[in-house]
Design a protein around this motif. Structure first.
Motif, PDB file in Angstrom:
ATOM      1  N   LEU A 320      42.636  20.460  35.691  1.00 20.21           N
ATOM      2  CA  LEU A 320      43.167  21.463  34.772  1.00 20.21           C
ATOM      3  C   LEU A 320      43.479  20.846  33.420  1.00 20.21           C
ATOM      4  N   HIS A 321      43.980  19.605  33.419  1.00 20.28           N
ATOM      5  CA  HIS A 321      44.288  18.941  32.150  1.00 20.28           C
ATOM      6  C   HIS A 321      43.012  18.676  31.354  1.00 20.28           C
ATOM      7  N   ASN A 322      41.962  18.259  32.032  1.00 19.43           N
ATOM      8  CA  ASN A 322      40.676  18.071  31.345  1.00 19.43           C
ATOM      9  C   ASN A 322      40.183  19.394  30.765  1.00 19.43           C
ATOM     10  N   ARG A 323      40.392  20.468  31.516  1.00 21.32           N
ATOM     11  CA  ARG A 323      39.982  21.784  31.043  1.00 21.32           C
ATOM     12  C   ARG A 323      40.764  22.167  29.781  1.00 21.32           C
ATOM     13  N   ILE A 324      42.042  21.789  29.722  1.00 21.52           N
ATOM     14  CA  ILE A 324      42.849  22.072  28.528  1.00 21.52           C
ATOM     15  C   ILE A 324      42.195  21.472  27.293  1.00 21.52           C
ATOM     16  N   HIS A 325      41.779  20.216  27.389  1.00 22.66           N
ATOM     17  CA  HIS A 325      41.176  19.559  26.228  1.00 22.66           C
ATOM     18  C   HIS A 325      39.824  20.185  25.878  1.00 22.66           C
ATOM     19  N   ASP A 326      39.063  20.610  26.891  1.00 19.07           N
ATOM     20  CA  ASP A 326      37.805  21.295  26.610  1.00 19.07           C
ATOM     21  C   ASP A 326      38.059  22.605  25.857  1.00 19.07           C
ATOM     22  N   VAL A 327      39.108  23.322  26.277  1.00 18.59           N
ATOM     23  CA  VAL A 327      39.441  24.596  25.631  1.00 18.59           C
ATOM     24  C   VAL A 327      39.845  24.364  24.175  1.00 18.59           C
TER      25      VAL A 327
END
Length: 458
Positions: A320-327
């Motif tokens: 989820l944290h990686n997804r935050i940076h992608d967003v």
């Protein structure tokens, strides 16, 4: 006045040579914090004149009320501090006025703080002098000098005072404070908190140097109001693969005042802080979690919730944290996928305006952190072109949303598009700040999804 009182007054006049002794009384709240809030110190100062060599043999000749505002960053900080401290002077109105020559008060204050290496603001508010001592020559400048050089002013870069609330009508001689200057057309006097000669020189320089016009080699912007406005508008739904909701009976045992969660991926520790308790759960991902300290003494239902949170954290948070940076990267690039169907698992982000100001010449500019990750964040602006790098400026980003951009004076001072170059650096700094806002919002939502059964989008 009795004979004894008259004799005391005469003794003070006889020995008066400009020396003072100050007794400071600080007013604190029940927790020992500054009055009335932790970032304002309130001082009641008794001013005495020594009448003999005995340290205790000194006569009170005045009383001063002063305030030290700790590291103010914006006008709202100052206005709140003046209000909560019950300051008598009209400081809030004065600092909101731009001086015809000096520009904004915050810019002048920031310059003083930088030059002197001191973060705070001192307000010498009310001064009370009994009539028998009003004629002591030079008493007023001596009082102000003693207060600004004492405990109340030791961390202050700048001083404000308003003679209209001193409790008497000061004469021209009493207002003859050469290190002070009138701020705009207000009743407030301002001064750098330095040696009088240096203060006078620096204040005159600050007040005689016009605020840099638009297009100069530096500029700044305040983003907090923009962010707060965006928070009141409809948010954007962003698809996220979210963890399953916790069972209701497990979620029901969670504390209702969780205010911080930290995790250590080297030890597998997850720490959950409430207002009065810290729960610590230890264990590498995949291993049985171990409850430590208060967690081991918690009710059985709360222990079950803590174990579930520890398992869910290491199972879901890294992705989820990686997804935050992608967003965030997609948002800044203008390529973010959004959803409108509420049944699709998603989180929300505020609809923030992303500033765009193209670099006006060849190459690309990168912001590189300068030194430690402290407040404010300072970045070197590095121009990369043709395999070479040039340090062309700096950008400072404050947690308050104040962003400052500078072109180094020695970097092509005759560069014809310096206005657009500064605008580009300012936009880059604003994107850093807005990225942090998005990261905080999404991180809080991810944390909420892991800790609770209230998972939006399910």
């Amino acid at each position: 006045m009795t004979d004894a009182d008259a004799a005391t007054v005469q003794a003070v006049h006889d020995v008066w040579d400009g020396r003072l002794r100050l007794v400071h009384i600080t007013v604190v709240d029940e927790d020992g914090d500054g009055y009335p809030v932790s970032d304002v110190d309130r001082w009641v100062i008794e001013v005495r004149v020594p009448v003999s060599e005995d340290e205790q043999d000194a006569v009170p000749v005045a009383q001063v009320t002063a305030f030290t505002v700790q590291a103010p960053e914006d006008l709202s900080d100052l206005a709140e501090s003046f209000h909560l401290a019950d300051a008598a002077g009209d400081y809030a109105s004065a600092v909101a006025v731009h001086d015809a020559d000096g520009g904004s008060f915050l810019n002048v204050f920031a310059g003083a703080a930088t030059v002197l290496g001191l973060p705070d603001l001192l307000i010498i508010d009310q001064i009370r002098i009994p009539q028998p001592y009003r004629t002591l020559p030079g008493l007023m400048p001596a009082i102000i000098s003693a207060v600004r050089g004492g405990p109340a002013g030791r961390t202050a870069a700048f001083v404000l005072t308003d003679p209209t609330v001193w409790g008497f009508h000061p004469s021209d001689d009493e207002l003859n404070l050469p290190e002070f200057a009138q701020w705009a057309d207000t009743s407030v006097l301002v001064s750098m908190n330095a040696d009088p000669r240096l203060a006078m020189q620096l204040t005159e320089e600050a007040l005689s140097t016009p605020t840099p016009p638009a297009g100069a080699r530096s500029d700044d912007v305040w983003l907090d109001d923009i962010v707060q406005e965006a928070m009141t508008q409809p948010a954007i739904g962003v698809p996220f693969t979210l963890p399953p909701a916790l069972p209701t009976d497990v979620w029901a045992a969670a504390p209702d005042d969780i205010h911080a969660v930290t995790a250590d991926d080297t030890t597998g520790t997850v720490t959950i802080e409430t207002h009065d308790t810290t729960y610590e759960v230890v264990g590498m991902p995949g291993n049985a979690p171990q409850l430590v300290g208060a967690a081991a003494d918690a009710p059985e239902a709360t222990q079950a919730w803590l174990r579930a949170v520890h398992q869910r954290w290491w199972q879901y948070e890294p992705d989820l944290h990686n997804r935050i940076h992608d967003v965030i990267n997609a948002y800044l690039a203008g390529t973010l996928d959004t959803i409108t169907a509420e049944e699709t698992p998603h989180l929300h982000v505020p609809n923030l305006p992303i500033p765009i100001a193209p670099w006006p010449t060849l190459g690309t500019v990168q912001l590189e952190p300068a030194g430690e990750d402290t407040e404010p964040q300072v970045f070197d602006a590095v121009l990369e072109h043709g395999g070479s790098q040039e340090h062309i400026g700096a950008v400072t980003v404050h947690e308050s949303g104040h962003v400052q951009a500078f072109l180094h004076d020695e970097w092509r001072p005759d560069y014809p598009d310096h206005e657009q170059a500064v605008a580009h650096l300012l936009a880059a700094g604003a994107r850093e700040y807005l990225s942090a806002v998005l990261h905080n919002e999404l991180s809080a939502a991810v944390e909420h999804a892991i800790l609770t059964g209230d998972v939006r989008g399910h």
